[in-house]
Design an enzyme around this catalytic site. Structure first.
Site, PDB file in Angstrom:
ATOM      1  N   ASP A  66     -17.086 -19.733  43.033  1.00  0.00           N
ATOM      2  CA  ASP A  66     -17.550 -18.432  43.482  1.00  0.00           C
ATOM      3  C   ASP A  66     -18.048 -18.510  44.924  1.00  0.00           C
ATOM      4  O   ASP A  66     -18.989 -19.236  45.230  1.00  0.00           O
ATOM      5  CB  ASP A  66     -18.687 -17.996  42.548  1.00  0.00           C
ATOM      6  CG  ASP A  66     -19.071 -16.555  42.773  1.00  0.00           C
ATOM      7  OD1 ASP A  66     -18.160 -15.731  42.938  1.00  0.00           O
ATOM      8  OD2 ASP A  66     -20.273 -16.266  42.808  1.00  0.00           O
ATOM      9  N   THR A  99     -15.929 -12.137  47.222  1.00  0.00           N
ATOM     10  CA  THR A  99     -16.792 -12.700  48.259  1.00  0.00           C
ATOM     11  C   THR A  99     -16.037 -13.710  49.121  1.00  0.00           C
ATOM     12  O   THR A  99     -16.233 -13.765  50.327  1.00  0.00           O
ATOM     13  CB  THR A  99     -18.041 -13.374  47.647  1.00  0.00           C
ATOM     14  OG1 THR A  99     -17.644 -14.408  46.761  1.00  0.00           O
ATOM     15  CG2 THR A  99     -18.878 -12.377  46.894  1.00  0.00           C
ATOM     16  N   THR A 100     -15.155 -14.490  48.501  1.00  0.00           N
ATOM     17  CA  THR A 100     -14.396 -15.467  49.282  1.00  0.00           C
ATOM     18  C   THR A 100     -13.465 -14.736  50.249  1.00  0.00           C
ATOM     19  O   THR A 100     -13.363 -15.094  51.430  1.00  0.00           O
ATOM     20  CB  THR A 100     -13.575 -16.369  48.346  1.00  0.00           C
ATOM     21  OG1 THR A 100     -14.438 -16.874  47.335  1.00  0.00           O
ATOM     22  CG2 THR A 100     -12.939 -17.511  49.096  1.00  0.00           C
ATOM     23  N   ASP A 392     -18.621 -11.457  37.575  1.00  0.00           N
ATOM     24  CA  ASP A 392     -17.666 -10.858  38.517  1.00  0.00           C
ATOM     25  C   ASP A 392     -16.774  -9.859  37.776  1.00  0.00           C
ATOM     26  O   ASP A 392     -16.564  -8.737  38.229  1.00  0.00           O
ATOM     27  CB  ASP A 392     -16.761 -11.943  39.146  1.00  0.00           C
ATOM     28  CG  ASP A 392     -17.468 -12.663  40.295  1.00  0.00           C
ATOM     29  OD1 ASP A 392     -18.693 -12.511  40.409  1.00  0.00           O
ATOM     30  OD2 ASP A 392     -16.788 -13.376  41.058  1.00  0.00           O
TER      31      ASP A 392
END
Ligand SMILES: Nc1ncnc2c1ncn2[C@@H]1O[C@H](COP(=O)(O)OP(=O)(O)OP(=O)(O)O)[C@@H](O)[C@H]1O
Ligand SMILES: [Mg+2]
Length: 555
Positions: A66, A99-100, A392
């Site tokens: 994550d 987020t990545t 998520d």
């Protein structure tokens, strides 16, 4: 020293320890710090992305895929890098997933901006171009997105699966997706305008180690992972009146330190009797208001446990605050913090059942307002990563249910956006046009990295994808397993539109924030690597080089 030479010296207004980096050096410093952060998480992107193992200064280990967790756990001590980490945090708060992607795009925007700076394009032109491109991208995303029927559970499950792909959740993703979609359905209500409102407050996640993830479960109501305080208490109570207590069932201690000196045994007996009486009164009160079950957040005295057992009341001590808060919703009780003033109205109502195997209680309310997702995994590390993945996916499904717009994943949306932004660039005049084009190129980082992480040739992949999109195939994306270009929407790789909008916007804003800086004035040492100090003085970015290299090495 002559008067004149002194006049020629610069006026020193900063302390000796402070550092200053200006103009091109400041830009270099910032861009390399930001890129180092982005590069650190890139290798985790997509179904074939790998995980990272992070060990903190206390030696505790986190294994995760994550993006935001990696960046938060990495002990980063660099002001610019922290701005990029904020991108991940905003993405996590606003969208829960992606987020990545957000951080990787921000890094790529800065990399491409660096090329433009080398061509002597002024930062303000780049900033303007990036801003225009990001506004346009939002409009295009809305145009490209497919509006779905939010009761289409099959499609919701696909969004959950896409989000869980490549994480600890991967092997059980079909089963978990079912639980997730059902959980969200249970906490979704329609508001007066007919819009879906997902209230995640009514959804509780509990984790348990010891069994496999495939044995995770969705339970109506809440869980209390504790034992009864006394062996002679009932284990399960149906139709129970439930007291949620935030006060210890113990002898009240005086606020001031007191010393009681007893001179004969009678006095001592009296003193003990008084204490006993106090405990008996508390238990009587609980019995009088009609409670059958007490979940107490604080301690329960041994003697009080005995009295409670005699009354046939099931009691649990040191229950988690968050559990009590959740149970409040489930059984419709008030949390009592002063037992003396408690009344029957404060009690909730429901069934309390003991699961002997897992050693916990299930608490179901009359018309259960809340549900609990019980996640299981063999070890703590497994459960932790499972929880992150499920979180998520919960956000992704919740967003899809309330927003109703989805996109094709696997790089499809990024390539389509890039194509449209290049068309849009033609209408932009001046040097900003180059920045819009650079923005388009940056988005294509996503399919390139997805391919690279899967061991495929990223250039070939991009060429094939562009060709398909030029051909009008809006949903053409990468099948990372076969390496072919396919309709990823049809293949079930589906993402919520809102998360992508958020990723593009926050990446652009963070890049622009960094680009606007041409002077860094630091009260302390700017370098993170003390060993590089000789070269990393004012006017040089030597310290950062050390960091960039170090973090790049994590890939
Ligand atoms: N089966 C699949 N085939 C191709 N691409 C996929 C597949 N499943 C997911 N993806 C892609 O993987 C990317 C998401 O990867 P990942 O979940 O690792 O990163 P993220 O969502 O950006 O960040 P994080 O999940 O760490 O917050 C998306 O671009 C998505 O379209
Ligand atoms: Mg993800």
């Amino acid at each position: 020293m002559s008067q004149r030479m002194q006049q020629g010296q610069p006026m020193i207004v900063m302390s000796e320890d402070s550092q200053r980096v200006k103009d091109k050096d400041a830009q270099d410093y910032n861009i390399s710090a930001a890129r180092a952060v982005a590069e650190a998480v890139r290798s985790t992107l997509g179904p074939k992305g790998m995980d990272k193992m992070l060990v903190d200064s206390m030696g505790s280990v986190t294994i995760t895929n994550d993006g935001v967790t990696i960046l938060k756990e990495m002990d980063i001590d660099n002001p610019t890098a922290e701005m990029i980490i904020e991108v991940a945090e905003t993405q996590e708060d606003e969208a829960g997933d992606g987020t990545t992607t957000a951080v990787a795009i921000a890094g790529e925007l800065l990399k491409n901006a660096e090329d433009l700076l080398e061509q002597d394009i002024h930062p303000t032109a780049i900033i303007k171009g990036f801003h225009l491109a990001s506004e346009q991208a939002r409009q295009e995303i809305d145009d490209i997105a497919t509006d779905i029927d939010t009761s289409d559970e099959e499609l919701l499950r696909k969004t959950a699966e896409t989000s869980m792909t490549g994480k600890g959740t991967e092997v059980n993703k079909e089963y978990l997706a079912e639980l997730i979609v059902e959980a969200i359905r249970q906490v979704t209500v329609e508001d007066e305008n007919g819009d879906n409102v997902v209230d995640l407050e009514f959804l509780n996640i509990e984790t348990q180690t010891g069994r496999s993830a495939g044995e995770s479960d969705l339970l109506e109501g809440g869980i209390v992972d504790k034992d009864p305080v006394h062996d002679n208490m009932p284990n399960s109570v149906e139709d129970a009146d439930i007291l949620l207590l935030d006060e210890a069932i113990e002898v009240e201690e005086t606020d001031v330190d007191t010393e009681v000196s007893v001179t004969d045994p009678d006095q001592l007996q009296k003193f003990l009797d008084r204490e006993e009486k106090q405990l008996q009164e508390k238990v009587d009160k609980i019995a009088d208001i009609g409670a059958d079950v007490v979940f107490c957040q604080k301690g329960i005295d041994d003697l009080a446990q005995h009295y409670l057992a005699k009354e046939g009341i099931l009691a649990v001590r040191r229950a988690k605050k968050s559990d009590l808060e959740f149970l409040q919703e489930v059984v419709g009780a008030a949390i009592v913090s002063d037992l003396e003033s408690a009344t029957a109205d404060d009690l909730g109502f429901g069934d309390v059942t003991r699961d002997e195997e897992d050693e916990l209680f299930y608490v179901e309310g009359e018309d259960a307002h809340g549900v609990t997702l019980l996640l299981r995994g063999s070890t703590d590390h497994v459960v932790d990563e499972l929880e992150r993945g499920v979180n998520d996916a919960l956000d992704v499904v919740a967003q899809t249910v309330s927003d109703g717009r989805v996109l094709a994943g696997g790089g499809a949306i990024e390539v389509e956006l890039a194509g449209r932004l290049r068309d849009y660039a033609d209408s932009v005049s001046g040097r900003e046009q180059l920045a819009v084009e650079a923005f388009a190129d940056s988005l294509e980082l996503v399919p390139r990295v997805l391919a690279g992480n899967a061991g495929l040739d990223s250039i070939d992949t991009l060429v094939d994808l562009r060709a398909a999109h030029d051909d009008g195939q809006i949903t053409a994306g990468l099948n990372v397993f076969s390496g072919d270009v396919e309709d990823t929407f049809e293949a079930g790789v589906v993402e919520p539109a809102h998360a992508k909008e958020q990723a593009v916007t926050s990446a652009a804003e963070a890049a622009n924030l960094v680009l606007k800086i041409d002077d860094i004035i630091s009260a302390g040492d700017l370098s993170t690597d003390k060993g590089d100090d000789e070269e990393g003085g004012p006017g040089g970015a030597g310290g950062m080089g050390g960091m960039g290299g170090g973090m790049g090495g994590m890939m």
